[in-house]
Design a protein around this motif. Structure first.
Motif, PDB file in Angstrom:
ATOM      1  N   SER A  58     135.137  67.117  63.836  1.00  0.00           N
ATOM      2  CA  SER A  58     133.901  67.394  63.091  1.00  0.00           C
ATOM      3  C   SER A  58     132.700  66.941  63.926  1.00  0.00           C
ATOM      4  CB  SER A  58     133.932  66.710  61.722  1.00  0.00           C
ATOM      5  OG  SER A  58     133.540  65.366  61.836  1.00  0.00           O
ATOM      6  N   GLY A  59     131.519  67.103  63.378  1.00  0.00           N
ATOM      7  CA  GLY A  59     130.298  66.743  64.097  1.00  0.00           C
ATOM      8  C   GLY A  59     130.266  65.293  64.538  1.00  0.00           C
ATOM      9  N   THR A  60     130.773  64.417  63.684  1.00  0.00           N
ATOM     10  CA  THR A  60     130.766  62.987  64.009  1.00  0.00           C
ATOM     11  C   THR A  60     131.581  62.726  65.276  1.00  0.00           C
ATOM     12  OG1 THR A  60     130.548  62.524  61.656  1.00  0.00           O
ATOM     13  CG2 THR A  60     131.196  60.673  63.047  1.00  0.00           C
ATOM     14  N   MET A  63     129.395  63.430  68.077  1.00  0.00           N
ATOM     15  CA  MET A  63     128.428  62.337  68.310  1.00  0.00           C
ATOM     16  C   MET A  63     129.092  61.205  69.085  1.00  0.00           C
ATOM     17  SD  MET A  63     126.925  62.330  64.417  1.00  0.00           S
ATOM     18  CE  MET A  63     125.618  61.102  64.505  1.00  0.00           C
ATOM     19  N   PHE A  85     121.809  60.034  58.975  1.00  0.00           N
ATOM     20  CA  PHE A  85     122.545  60.436  60.171  1.00  0.00           C
ATOM     21  C   PHE A  85     122.020  59.768  61.438  1.00  0.00           C
ATOM     22  CE2 PHE A  85     123.694  63.697  57.080  1.00  0.00           C
ATOM     23  CZ  PHE A  85     125.071  63.519  57.112  1.00  0.00           C
ATOM     24  N   ARG A  88     123.886  56.660  61.454  1.00  0.00           N
ATOM     25  CA  ARG A  88     125.264  56.864  61.906  1.00  0.00           C
ATOM     26  C   ARG A  88     125.340  56.878  63.438  1.00  0.00           C
ATOM     27  NH1 ARG A  88     129.037  61.569  59.503  1.00  0.00           N
ATOM     28  NH2 ARG A  88     128.508  60.371  57.650  1.00  0.00           N
ATOM     29  N   THR A 132     118.183  62.380  66.133  1.00  0.00           N
ATOM     30  CA  THR A 132     118.661  63.439  65.244  1.00  0.00           C
ATOM     31  C   THR A 132     117.597  64.532  65.230  1.00  0.00           C
ATOM     32  OG1 THR A 132     119.388  61.589  63.865  1.00  0.00           O
ATOM     33  CG2 THR A 132     119.643  63.814  62.943  1.00  0.00           C
ATOM     34  N   ASN A 134     117.613  67.439  63.295  1.00  0.00           N
ATOM     35  CA  ASN A 134     117.354  67.796  61.902  1.00  0.00           C
ATOM     36  C   ASN A 134     118.070  66.789  61.002  1.00  0.00           C
ATOM     37  OD1 ASN A 134     116.346  70.096  60.038  1.00  0.00           O
ATOM     38  ND2 ASN A 134     118.443  69.790  59.354  1.00  0.00           N
ATOM     39  N   THR A 136     119.544  65.851  58.045  1.00  0.00           N
ATOM     40  CA  THR A 136     120.076  66.553  56.875  1.00  0.00           C
ATOM     41  C   THR A 136     119.902  65.758  55.582  1.00  0.00           C
ATOM     42  OG1 THR A 136     121.784  67.202  58.458  1.00  0.00           O
ATOM     43  CG2 THR A 136     122.093  67.928  56.202  1.00  0.00           C
ATOM     44  N   ASP A 161     121.632  64.797  68.258  1.00  0.00           N
ATOM     45  CA  ASP A 161     122.436  65.299  67.143  1.00  0.00           C
ATOM     46  C   ASP A 161     121.707  66.525  66.598  1.00  0.00           C
ATOM     47  OD1 ASP A 161     123.358  65.955  64.620  1.00  0.00           O
ATOM     48  OD2 ASP A 161     123.374  63.900  63.846  1.00  0.00           O
ATOM     49  N   ILE A 163     123.402  68.789  64.833  1.00  0.00           N
ATOM     50  CA  ILE A 163     124.517  69.301  64.033  1.00  0.00           C
ATOM     51  C   ILE A 163     124.042  70.270  62.960  1.00  0.00           C
ATOM     52  CG2 ILE A 163     126.296  68.557  62.360  1.00  0.00           C
ATOM     53  CD1 ILE A 163     126.773  66.133  64.286  1.00  0.00           C
ATOM     54  N   SER A 164     122.935  69.947  62.295  1.00  0.00           N
ATOM     55  CA  SER A 164     122.474  70.855  61.230  1.00  0.00           C
ATOM     56  C   SER A 164     121.258  71.680  61.651  1.00  0.00           C
ATOM     57  CB  SER A 164     122.168  70.062  59.957  1.00  0.00           C
ATOM     58  OG  SER A 164     121.097  69.158  60.172  1.00  0.00           O
ATOM     59  N   ALA A 184     128.050  71.456  65.077  1.00  0.00           N
ATOM     60  CA  ALA A 184     129.368  71.555  64.438  1.00  0.00           C
ATOM     61  C   ALA A 184     129.509  72.885  63.709  1.00  0.00           C
ATOM     62  CB  ALA A 184     129.569  70.390  63.471  1.00  0.00           C
ATOM     63  N   GLN A 186     130.708  74.034  60.956  1.00  0.00           N
ATOM     64  CA  GLN A 186     130.534  74.308  59.518  1.00  0.00           C
ATOM     65  C   GLN A 186     129.075  74.346  59.076  1.00  0.00           C
ATOM     66  OE1 GLN A 186     131.044  71.342  60.752  1.00  0.00           O
ATOM     67  NE2 GLN A 186     130.492  69.670  59.385  1.00  0.00           N
ATOM     68  N   LYS A 187     128.156  74.249  60.018  1.00  0.00           N
ATOM     69  CA  LYS A 187     126.729  74.185  59.655  1.00  0.00           C
ATOM     70  C   LYS A 187     126.088  75.555  59.817  1.00  0.00           C
ATOM     71  CE  LYS A 187     126.775  69.721  58.893  1.00  0.00           C
ATOM     72  NZ  LYS A 187     126.441  69.145  57.588  1.00  0.00           N
TER      73      LYS A 187
HETATM   74  N1  PMP Z   1     124.636  64.619  61.721  1.00  0.00           N
HETATM   75  C1  PMP Z   1     124.007  65.466  60.903  1.00  0.00           C
HETATM   76  C2  PMP Z   1     122.546  65.696  61.100  1.00  0.00           C
HETATM   77  C3  PMP Z   1     124.716  66.093  59.881  1.00  0.00           C
HETATM   78  O1  PMP Z   1     124.088  66.935  59.054  1.00  0.00           O
HETATM   79  C4  PMP Z   1     126.089  65.838  59.727  1.00  0.00           C
HETATM   80  C5  PMP Z   1     126.904  66.491  58.624  1.00  0.00           C
HETATM   81  N2  PMP Z   1     126.275  66.507  57.381  1.00  0.00           N
HETATM   82  C6  PMP Z   1     126.695  64.966  60.611  1.00  0.00           C
HETATM   83  C7  PMP Z   1     125.947  64.370  61.591  1.00  0.00           C
HETATM   84  C8  PMP Z   1     128.143  64.634  60.511  1.00  0.00           C
HETATM   85  O2  PMP Z   1     128.922  65.749  60.799  1.00  0.00           O
HETATM   86  P1  PMP Z   1     130.418  65.876  60.284  1.00  0.00           P
HETATM   87  O3  PMP Z   1     130.388  65.695  58.801  1.00  0.00           O
HETATM   88  O4  PMP Z   1     130.790  67.280  60.720  1.00  0.00           O
HETATM   89  O5  PMP Z   1     131.215  64.840  60.958  1.00  0.00           O
END
Ligand code: PMP
Length: 363
Positions: A58-60, A63, A85, A88, A132, A134, A136, A161, A163-164, A184, A186-187
């Motif tokens: 996944s996106g994480t 990262m 995020f 994170r 980051t 965007n 989210t 990041d 991801i979104s 990632a 799924q976005k």
């Molecule tokens: N960073 C951002 C900006 C995100 O929107 C998300 C997912 N909502 C993530 C990181 C984490 O990605 P994932 O849930 O695919 O691990």
């Protein structure tokens, strides 16, 4: 059903179909052809001449990969954080032994490029800036063009990041000098969860040659070697998600990146106008509100949980709540990937009915 959360996002029927295809040998020619073609298209979407790697995770995971492939324990990093995020990103770097300095901005506000300049000019020991694009969790798009220009002034490594944002919001990775950009599947990509896509610049490869953080699964150099020498991934890839992303990338090519970005601008502005016309207020100011996710303040009297329940049970519309400290304080509409203006109209119709039932009295 309207699934309007900021990922996973709905998938076009033609993409759903390709996912039911039989497995192929991930060490065979069909896979090679697929990953090579996908990588070429992704480079166009990332707007980079550098490398793009497709990782299963996944996106994480992306990262974490960005961090462990470019840094060593003890390296000092500046994390620009204005939401869940951003925190994170900082947490992951900390976990792997980086010395993390958090440049925090209030949730709902954008990161301030001059503040980044000030932080960098005060400390010469910083090796990389993590940001980051965007956020989210708050519906804020940071001014990455300005932030990256500041990071370039100080010649630091820039890990993003996206991801979104990527695949929906313009991000010219090379032009802005981003070293690692993570997104990632799924976005914005109209595909299911399961793949992280990352770009790696020349400067990032130089950092990679010296980076000592522990890594095994997330190994950029190994992924590049497998891609270039064999047209494969080091580990078994999520083959069905590769099918889906390959089909989605064909759709992207047909629509054209500029048109995809323009559609998200239209949809984002329609979402913001829509919620305002219902008498609600946005969490961020319009000027930096995101075109992939809209965060709406819950006014006095409105119970977010109840609203989301009514929308789900009675209106077939799935929206997202707030995360962590914003839980119960905001709700969010995701509008990225497979989305058009009509979808937003339907969400607004659903909200019009559900809001009064959930305690909202418009003035
Ligand atoms: N960073 C951002 C900006 C995100 O929107 C998300 C997912 N909502 C993530 C990181 C984490 O990605 P994932 O849930 O695919 O691990």
């Amino acid at each position: 059903m309207q699934l309007r959360i900021p990922g996973p996002t709905p998938i076009p029927p033609e993409i759903l179909q390709v996912m039911s295809r039989q497995m192929i040998n991930h060490r065979g020619p069909q896979f090679t052809e697929m990953i090579q073609s996908m990588t070429a298209t992704l480079k166009e979407m990332f707007q980079t001449k550098g490398d793009v790697l497709i990782l299963t995770g996944s996106g994480t995971g992306g990262m974490e990969a960005a961090i462990v492939n470019t840094l060593s324990p003890g390296d000092k990093v500046l994390v620009v954080s204005n939401g869940f995020f951003g925190e994170r990103f900082a947490d992951i770097a900390e976990q792997f032994g980086a010395q993390v300095e958090r440049l925090r901005f209030e949730w709902g506000y954008p990161a301030d490029p001059p503040a980044v300049r000030q932080a960098l000019s005060q400390d010469t020991g910083i090796k990389a800036v993590l940001v980051t694009h965007n956020e989210t969790s708050t519906g804020v798009t940071n001014d990455l063009a300005s932030i990256s220009a500041v990071v370039r002034e100080f010649d630091k490594l820039l890990l993003v990041d996206a991801i979104s944002s990527l695949g929906a919001i313009d991000l010219p990775s090379d032009e802005w000098g981003c070293d690692v950009v993570v997104t990632a599947s799924q976005k914005g990509w109209m595909a299911p969860p399961g793949l992280a896509m990352v770009s790696v610049s020349q400067r990032a490869w130089q950092a990679n040659a010296e980076a000592k953080m522990p890594r095994y699964y997330w190994d950029f150099a190994k992924a590049k070697r497998f891609l270039e020498e064999k047209g494969q991934t080091p580990w078994t890839p999520a083959v069905s998600v590769f099918y889906a992303l390959a089909a989605a990338l064909e759709m992207f090519k047909r629509e054209g990146l500029a048109n995809v970005v323009a559609r998200h601008i239209r949809v984002g502005s329609k979402a913001r106008e829509g919620v305002k016309s219902l008498g609600l207020s946005l969490l961020p100011e319009d000027s930096h509100a995101s075109n992939t996710v809209t965060a709406i303040k819950a006014p006095e009297g409105l119970e977010v949980k109840r609203l989301l329940g009514i929308l789900r049970e009675e209106q077939g519309t799935i929206l997202a709540g707030g995360q962590q400290r914003l839980d119960g304080k905001i709700f969010r509409i995701g509008h990225l990937g497979y989305v058009n203006e009509e979808d937003i109209e339907q969400v607004m119709e659903a909200l019009k009915v559900a809001l009064p039932q959930a305690g909202f009295r418009s003035r």
